[in-house]
Scaffold this motif. Sequence first.
Motif, PDB file in Angstrom:
ATOM      1  N   GLU A 158       0.825  -1.203   0.000  1.00  0.00           N
ATOM      2  CA  GLU A 158       0.000   0.000   0.000  1.00  0.00           C
ATOM      3  C   GLU A 158       0.863   1.257   0.000  1.00  0.00           C
ATOM      4  O   GLU A 158       0.544   2.253   0.650  1.00  0.00           O
ATOM      5  CB  GLU A 158      -0.960  -0.010   1.197  1.00  0.00           C
ATOM      6  CG  GLU A 158      -1.929  -1.179   1.169  1.00  0.00           C
ATOM      7  CD  GLU A 158      -2.837  -1.205   2.387  1.00  0.00           C
ATOM      8  OE1 GLU A 158      -2.556  -0.469   3.348  1.00  0.00           O
ATOM      9  OE2 GLU A 158      -3.812  -1.965   2.367  1.00  0.00           O
ATOM     10  N   GLY A 159       1.936   1.190  -0.735  1.00  0.00           N
ATOM     11  CA  GLY A 159       2.837   2.320  -0.865  1.00  0.00           C
ATOM     12  C   GLY A 159       3.988   1.956  -1.786  1.00  0.00           C
ATOM     13  O   GLY A 159       4.169   0.794  -2.150  1.00  0.00           O
ATOM     14  N   ARG A 160       4.746   2.967  -2.171  1.00  0.00           N
ATOM     15  CA  ARG A 160       5.896   2.758  -3.039  1.00  0.00           C
ATOM     16  C   ARG A 160       7.166   3.168  -2.313  1.00  0.00           C
ATOM     17  O   ARG A 160       7.145   4.054  -1.460  1.00  0.00           O
ATOM     18  CB  ARG A 160       5.771   3.602  -4.312  1.00  0.00           C
ATOM     19  CG  ARG A 160       4.595   3.240  -5.207  1.00  0.00           C
ATOM     20  CD  ARG A 160       4.588   4.160  -6.433  1.00  0.00           C
ATOM     21  NE  ARG A 160       4.165   5.518  -6.092  1.00  0.00           N
ATOM     22  CZ  ARG A 160       4.559   6.604  -6.736  1.00  0.00           C
ATOM     23  NH1 ARG A 160       5.437   6.518  -7.718  1.00  0.00           N
ATOM     24  NH2 ARG A 160       4.107   7.791  -6.390  1.00  0.00           N
ATOM     25  N   ILE A 161       8.268   2.529  -2.671  1.00  0.00           N
ATOM     26  CA  ILE A 161       9.568   2.962  -2.178  1.00  0.00           C
ATOM     27  C   ILE A 161      10.385   3.449  -3.368  1.00  0.00           C
ATOM     28  O   ILE A 161      10.631   2.706  -4.318  1.00  0.00           O
ATOM     29  CB  ILE A 161      10.303   1.846  -1.431  1.00  0.00           C
ATOM     30  CG1 ILE A 161       9.604   1.560  -0.108  1.00  0.00           C
ATOM     31  CG2 ILE A 161      11.750   2.245  -1.173  1.00  0.00           C
ATOM     32  CD1 ILE A 161      10.333   0.608   0.801  1.00  0.00           C
ATOM     33  N   LEU A 162      10.759   4.716  -3.310  1.00  0.00           N
ATOM     34  CA  LEU A 162      11.615   5.308  -4.328  1.00  0.00           C
ATOM     35  C   LEU A 162      13.061   5.214  -3.862  1.00  0.00           C
ATOM     36  O   LEU A 162      13.357   5.363  -2.679  1.00  0.00           O
ATOM     37  CB  LEU A 162      11.238   6.764  -4.566  1.00  0.00           C
ATOM     38  CG  LEU A 162       9.777   7.040  -4.908  1.00  0.00           C
ATOM     39  CD1 LEU A 162       9.550   8.545  -5.066  1.00  0.00           C
ATOM     40  CD2 LEU A 162       9.356   6.301  -6.170  1.00  0.00           C
ATOM     41  N   GLY A 163      13.968   4.955  -4.787  1.00  0.00           N
ATOM     42  CA  GLY A 163      15.373   4.833  -4.455  1.00  0.00           C
ATOM     43  C   GLY A 163      16.212   5.861  -5.180  1.00  0.00           C
ATOM     44  O   GLY A 163      15.899   6.266  -6.303  1.00  0.00           O
ATOM     45  N   TYR A 164      17.282   6.283  -4.517  1.00  0.00           N
ATOM     46  CA  TYR A 164      18.248   7.199  -5.112  1.00  0.00           C
ATOM     47  C   TYR A 164      19.612   6.554  -5.002  1.00  0.00           C
ATOM     48  O   TYR A 164      20.038   6.132  -3.927  1.00  0.00           O
ATOM     49  CB  TYR A 164      18.244   8.540  -4.381  1.00  0.00           C
ATOM     50  CG  TYR A 164      19.299   9.516  -4.884  1.00  0.00           C
ATOM     51  CD1 TYR A 164      19.073  10.281  -6.014  1.00  0.00           C
ATOM     52  CD2 TYR A 164      20.520   9.642  -4.231  1.00  0.00           C
ATOM     53  CE1 TYR A 164      20.034  11.175  -6.493  1.00  0.00           C
ATOM     54  CE2 TYR A 164      21.491  10.527  -4.694  1.00  0.00           C
ATOM     55  CZ  TYR A 164      21.244  11.281  -5.816  1.00  0.00           C
ATOM     56  OH  TYR A 164      22.196  12.159  -6.283  1.00  0.00           O
ATOM     57  N   GLY A 165      20.309   6.455  -6.140  1.00  0.00           N
ATOM     58  CA  GLY A 165      21.606   5.803  -6.193  1.00  0.00           C
ATOM     59  C   GLY A 165      21.605   4.721  -7.248  1.00  0.00           C
ATOM     60  O   GLY A 165      20.559   4.353  -7.788  1.00  0.00           O
ATOM     61  N   THR A 166      22.777   4.197  -7.511  1.00  0.00           N
ATOM     62  CA  THR A 166      22.876   3.149  -8.515  1.00  0.00           C
ATOM     63  C   THR A 166      22.385   1.828  -7.942  1.00  0.00           C
ATOM     64  O   THR A 166      22.222   1.672  -6.732  1.00  0.00           O
ATOM     65  CB  THR A 166      24.336   2.986  -8.966  1.00  0.00           C
ATOM     66  OG1 THR A 166      25.117   2.515  -7.858  1.00  0.00           O
ATOM     67  CG2 THR A 166      24.908   4.315  -9.453  1.00  0.00           C
ATOM     68  N   ARG A 167      22.183   0.860  -8.806  1.00  0.00           N
ATOM     69  CA  ARG A 167      21.733  -0.452  -8.337  1.00  0.00           C
ATOM     70  C   ARG A 167      22.783  -1.114  -7.452  1.00  0.00           C
ATOM     71  O   ARG A 167      22.458  -1.923  -6.588  1.00  0.00           O
ATOM     72  CB  ARG A 167      21.375  -1.350  -9.519  1.00  0.00           C
ATOM     73  CG  ARG A 167      20.142  -0.865 -10.261  1.00  0.00           C
ATOM     74  CD  ARG A 167      19.661  -1.846 -11.310  1.00  0.00           C
ATOM     75  NE  ARG A 167      18.458  -1.341 -11.955  1.00  0.00           N
ATOM     76  CZ  ARG A 167      17.226  -1.495 -11.490  1.00  0.00           C
ATOM     77  NH1 ARG A 167      17.041  -2.147 -10.358  1.00  0.00           N
ATOM     78  NH2 ARG A 167      16.189  -1.003 -12.140  1.00  0.00           N
ATOM     79  N   ARG A 168      24.042  -0.780  -7.669  1.00  0.00           N
ATOM     80  CA  ARG A 168      25.103  -1.338  -6.828  1.00  0.00           C
ATOM     81  C   ARG A 168      25.334  -0.524  -5.568  1.00  0.00           C
ATOM     82  O   ARG A 168      25.983  -1.001  -4.639  1.00  0.00           O
ATOM     83  CB  ARG A 168      26.409  -1.425  -7.629  1.00  0.00           C
ATOM     84  CG  ARG A 168      26.366  -2.456  -8.753  1.00  0.00           C
ATOM     85  CD  ARG A 168      27.745  -2.626  -9.351  1.00  0.00           C
ATOM     86  NE  ARG A 168      27.759  -3.649 -10.387  1.00  0.00           N
ATOM     87  CZ  ARG A 168      28.856  -4.045 -11.035  1.00  0.00           C
ATOM     88  NH1 ARG A 168      30.023  -3.454 -10.754  1.00  0.00           N
ATOM     89  NH2 ARG A 168      28.793  -4.979 -11.953  1.00  0.00           N
ATOM     90  N   ASN A 169      24.821   0.690  -5.529  1.00  0.00           N
ATOM     91  CA  ASN A 169      25.067   1.551  -4.380  1.00  0.00           C
ATOM     92  C   ASN A 169      23.842   2.414  -4.106  1.00  0.00           C
ATOM     93  O   ASN A 169      23.809   3.606  -4.406  1.00  0.00           O
ATOM     94  CB  ASN A 169      26.299   2.433  -4.610  1.00  0.00           C
ATOM     95  CG  ASN A 169      26.621   3.285  -3.401  1.00  0.00           C
ATOM     96  OD1 ASN A 169      26.344   2.908  -2.264  1.00  0.00           O
ATOM     97  ND2 ASN A 169      27.192   4.454  -3.629  1.00  0.00           N
ATOM     98  N   LEU A 170      22.820   1.796  -3.533  1.00  0.00           N
ATOM     99  CA  LEU A 170      21.613   2.523  -3.156  1.00  0.00           C
ATOM    100  C   LEU A 170      21.954   3.437  -1.979  1.00  0.00           C
ATOM    101  O   LEU A 170      22.401   2.979  -0.931  1.00  0.00           O
ATOM    102  CB  LEU A 170      20.508   1.534  -2.762  1.00  0.00           C
ATOM    103  CG  LEU A 170      19.145   2.134  -2.431  1.00  0.00           C
ATOM    104  CD1 LEU A 170      18.535   2.826  -3.642  1.00  0.00           C
ATOM    105  CD2 LEU A 170      18.203   1.049  -1.907  1.00  0.00           C
ATOM    106  N   GLU A 171      21.731   4.736  -2.142  1.00  0.00           N
ATOM    107  CA  GLU A 171      22.159   5.714  -1.134  1.00  0.00           C
ATOM    108  C   GLU A 171      21.034   6.156  -0.211  1.00  0.00           C
ATOM    109  O   GLU A 171      21.246   6.348   0.989  1.00  0.00           O
ATOM    110  CB  GLU A 171      22.732   6.953  -1.824  1.00  0.00           C
ATOM    111  CG  GLU A 171      23.957   6.688  -2.684  1.00  0.00           C
ATOM    112  CD  GLU A 171      24.425   7.947  -3.387  1.00  0.00           C
ATOM    113  OE1 GLU A 171      24.240   9.050  -2.814  1.00  0.00           O
ATOM    114  OE2 GLU A 171      24.949   7.844  -4.505  1.00  0.00           O
ATOM    115  N   SER A 172      19.848   6.349  -0.765  1.00  0.00           N
ATOM    116  CA  SER A 172      18.724   6.887   0.007  1.00  0.00           C
ATOM    117  C   SER A 172      17.435   6.280  -0.529  1.00  0.00           C
ATOM    118  O   SER A 172      17.367   5.868  -1.694  1.00  0.00           O
ATOM    119  CB  SER A 172      18.646   8.412  -0.116  1.00  0.00           C
ATOM    120  OG  SER A 172      19.860   9.029   0.228  1.00  0.00           O
ATOM    121  N   ILE A 173      16.424   6.246   0.343  1.00  0.00           N
ATOM    122  CA  ILE A 173      15.110   5.778  -0.083  1.00  0.00           C
ATOM    123  C   ILE A 173      14.048   6.734   0.433  1.00  0.00           C
ATOM    124  O   ILE A 173      14.291   7.551   1.328  1.00  0.00           O
ATOM    125  CB  ILE A 173      14.805   4.343   0.407  1.00  0.00           C
ATOM    126  CG1 ILE A 173      14.875   4.271   1.935  1.00  0.00           C
ATOM    127  CG2 ILE A 173      15.744   3.339  -0.244  1.00  0.00           C
ATOM    128  CD1 ILE A 173      14.463   2.910   2.490  1.00  0.00           C
TER     129      ILE A 173
END
Length: 279
Positions: free
Chosen positions: A46-61
Amino acid sequence: MLTVPVRQLGESERRAVERLLDLDPFAGAQVAERVSARGLAWWRAEGRILGYGTRRNLESICWLGGNLTPILATDSAVAAFAEQLSAEERLCSSIVGRADAVLGLWDRLADHWGPARDVRPNQPLLATDTLPRIPVDPEVRRVRPDEVHRLFPAAVAMYAEEVGVSPLADDGGRAYRRRVEDLVRAGRAYARLVDGEVVFKAELAVVTRRTAQIQGVWVAPQWRGRGIATAAMAAVVRDALLRVAPTVSLYVNDFNLPARRVYQRCGFHPVGTLATILF
């Protein structure tokens, strides 16, 4: 143009998300509970998670559901999340999380999503892993399922006082009552009752493997100023530490000095600052 695009995350990146949530177990507790229970598939969570960063180095969500919650959001991540979200209609009822990230998002989103009903820029985030050293109130206990009808009016009063709107407004309170019933069934709702009336209540609104987060703390108006809150909270903290999680956490409005004194007496210490934008 952003060099690192924001993307919606799926189940294949669950481990990376959980790693980030473990780095901020108190501010990210609500998101961690959702991910643990329902994963990252939006139709289940019931929600989405957005990610910031590369697939090898996810930095923030950033969790986007009923609330918008940034986790470990750097300045560049805040800018990227805001650019993505500014193109969308606001569906969340609040933005809540670490103060620097929340206020940074709001600076960029206010023209698109505003106005806010309330901005709370300074909410101390507190935690403890130590049993209270003060006497606990033996009358505070977990609410039984057959007592929901007694707890619910107190829960409505607390919500209206804290949030500024009634939880009965949209659907007559059906969804909110289900939430209260769920907490009671899970053994996460506490109260002290006198002659059948709730004079103190609190819930473990969020539970993860790292923390139990207390919300909904309320003392009936006619009982305020009698000094019952400290021993009552101590009882909740003690039970939560012995039965539920290795730490107990909560956040409080900076202007609520009586509550802050209660929490300090119960052994809580600062672990950060949150902010909340209410719509």
